[in-house]
Motif scaffolding. Structure first.
Motif, PDB file in Angstrom:
ATOM      1  N   ASN A 204      -4.221 -28.408 -30.479  1.00  0.00           N
ATOM      2  CA  ASN A 204      -3.005 -28.616 -29.690  1.00  0.00           C
ATOM      3  C   ASN A 204      -3.187 -28.099 -28.268  1.00  0.00           C
ATOM      4  OD1 ASN A 204      -1.868 -29.554 -32.045  1.00  0.00           O
ATOM      5  ND2 ASN A 204      -0.338 -27.938 -32.233  1.00  0.00           N
TER       6      ASN A 204
ATOM      7  N   ARG B 211       5.185 -31.029 -34.931  1.00  0.00           N
ATOM      8  CA  ARG B 211       5.698 -32.118 -34.109  1.00  0.00           C
ATOM      9  C   ARG B 211       5.520 -31.739 -32.647  1.00  0.00           C
ATOM     10  NH1 ARG B 211      11.336 -34.364 -36.593  1.00  0.00           N
ATOM     11  NH2 ARG B 211      11.305 -35.416 -34.558  1.00  0.00           N
ATOM     12  N   LEU B 212       4.924 -32.681 -31.893  1.00  0.00           N
ATOM     13  CA  LEU B 212       4.563 -32.402 -30.497  1.00  0.00           C
ATOM     14  C   LEU B 212       4.953 -33.573 -29.609  1.00  0.00           C
ATOM     15  CD1 LEU B 212       0.888 -31.185 -31.097  1.00  0.00           C
ATOM     16  CD2 LEU B 212       2.851 -29.717 -30.638  1.00  0.00           C
ATOM     17  N   PRO B 213       5.216 -33.308 -28.326  1.00  0.00           N
ATOM     18  CA  PRO B 213       5.404 -34.421 -27.384  1.00  0.00           C
ATOM     19  C   PRO B 213       4.077 -35.131 -27.146  1.00  0.00           C
ATOM     20  CG  PRO B 213       5.438 -32.307 -26.233  1.00  0.00           C
ATOM     21  CD  PRO B 213       5.403 -31.997 -27.700  1.00  0.00           C
TER      22      PRO B 213
ATOM     23  N   GLU C 255       7.501 -38.592 -26.437  1.00  0.00           N
ATOM     24  CA  GLU C 255       8.238 -38.600 -27.707  1.00  0.00           C
ATOM     25  C   GLU C 255       7.650 -37.552 -28.648  1.00  0.00           C
ATOM     26  OE1 GLU C 255       9.468 -41.655 -31.354  1.00  0.00           O
ATOM     27  OE2 GLU C 255       8.249 -42.365 -29.675  1.00  0.00           O
ATOM     28  N   SER C 256       8.506 -36.798 -29.340  1.00  0.00           N
ATOM     29  CA  SER C 256       8.065 -35.754 -30.260  1.00  0.00           C
ATOM     30  C   SER C 256       7.737 -36.378 -31.606  1.00  0.00           C
ATOM     31  CB  SER C 256       9.155 -34.696 -30.422  1.00  0.00           C
ATOM     32  OG  SER C 256       8.724 -33.673 -31.313  1.00  0.00           O
TER      33      SER C 256
END
Length: 283
Positions: free
Chosen positions: A199, A248-250, A257-258
């Motif tokens: 990440n 959950r990530l952008p 969008e996440s």
């Protein structure tokens, strides 16, 4: 180059997938070109009626592709025409893309007319099941596909052993292996590195071995593919649910969008050869 940056680990495994959504080949070394690993996602199955690219991202139509394995009849070479591919069925029977009956066998298995081809449509259409929608919602992501290949978006997909370990700790009942996620490169992270390590690589560069350099563009949004039954692994919807709940990530390529993510996408800054055991540096 390899001496720059901080230690990101080592290359644990390399994978090439000659046919989109079929099982791939584990490699000891791979030629990385501007478009990714040579021969990766070079072929796909096209729907004979709609012209859409066959992808297990819509399991109801295409999950059966995941039961098949594919390899080139001879190693692909840079600057040379692509060799044919050999498709192997679960019973061990096989057919080649230039052998005359591959299309017929695939069509019977899938229940619709299809063509196995290396010719990418000029404007490809590829459907993806929305992983967050409560009701079945399908979106077309064909406009994101990489030019000249059947890759969803980027040249390479990478994932770390730290991410696999984190997911396994969150959901011990499920089987989390990199093979579920179909990466090109699995990176063994250094001792002490835990969690969703990659990440933090988004927006940075990686140097692999003595030559290859990558730009990490986005976390990899996950769909239903890792939940589908594969060789030695049963269908498991909890694989995706675990990611939905915990990572959950952008996603920059999707306007921030996440989404549930595991692994990262990469583009090639400098081509070369990568090998198992090569050092990975985060620049």
């Amino acid at each position: 180059m390899a001496s720059q940056g901080r230690n990101g680990g080592t290359v644990k495994a390399l994978w090439r997938y000659p046919v989109k959504s079929m099982a791939g080949n584990k490699l000891d070394k791979a030629r990385v070109t501007e478009g990714g690993i040579l021969g990766d996602r070079a072929y796909a199955v096209l729907d004979g009626t709609s012209g859409r690219v066959g992808s297990a991202k819509t399991p109801r139509k295409w999950a059966a592709l995941m039961t098949l394995a594919a390899d080139f009849v001879s190693p692909p070479e840079a600057g040379a025409p692509l060799p044919p591919v050999r498709v192997v069925w679960p019973d061990g029977t096989e057919a080649t893309s230039d052998g005359g009956d591959a299309d017929a066998r695939l069509s019977r298995m899938l229940g619709r007319p299809v063509t196995l081809t290396a010719e990418r449509p000029e404007t490809p259409s590829l459907e993806r099941l929305d992983p967050l929608a409560e009701e079945e919602t399908i979106v077309d992501i064909g406009d994101l596909m990489m030019a000249g290949r059947f890759s969803d978006y980027a040249a390479l997909h990478l994932i770390t052993t730290a991410t696999m370990a984190r997911l396994a700790a969150l959901r011990p009942e499920s089987t989390f292996t990199a093979r579920r996620f179909r990466p090109n490169v699995t990176i063994a992270t250094p001792d002490g590195e835990t969690g969703f390590v990659e990440n933090g690589w988004v927006g940075r560069e990686l140097a692999i071995g003595d030559a290859v350099r990558l730009r990490i563009s986005d976390p990899t949004p996950r769909c239903s593919v890792p939940t589908i039954a594969q060789k030695d692994m049963e269908k498991d919807p909890h694989v995706l649910r675990t990611i939905v709940e915990h990572n959950r990530l952008p996603v920059p390529l999707l306007d921030g969008e996440s989404l549930p993510c595991a692994g990262v996408y990469a583009f090639v800054i400098q081509a070369g050869t990568v090998k198992r055991g090569d050092a990975v540096r985060v620049i």
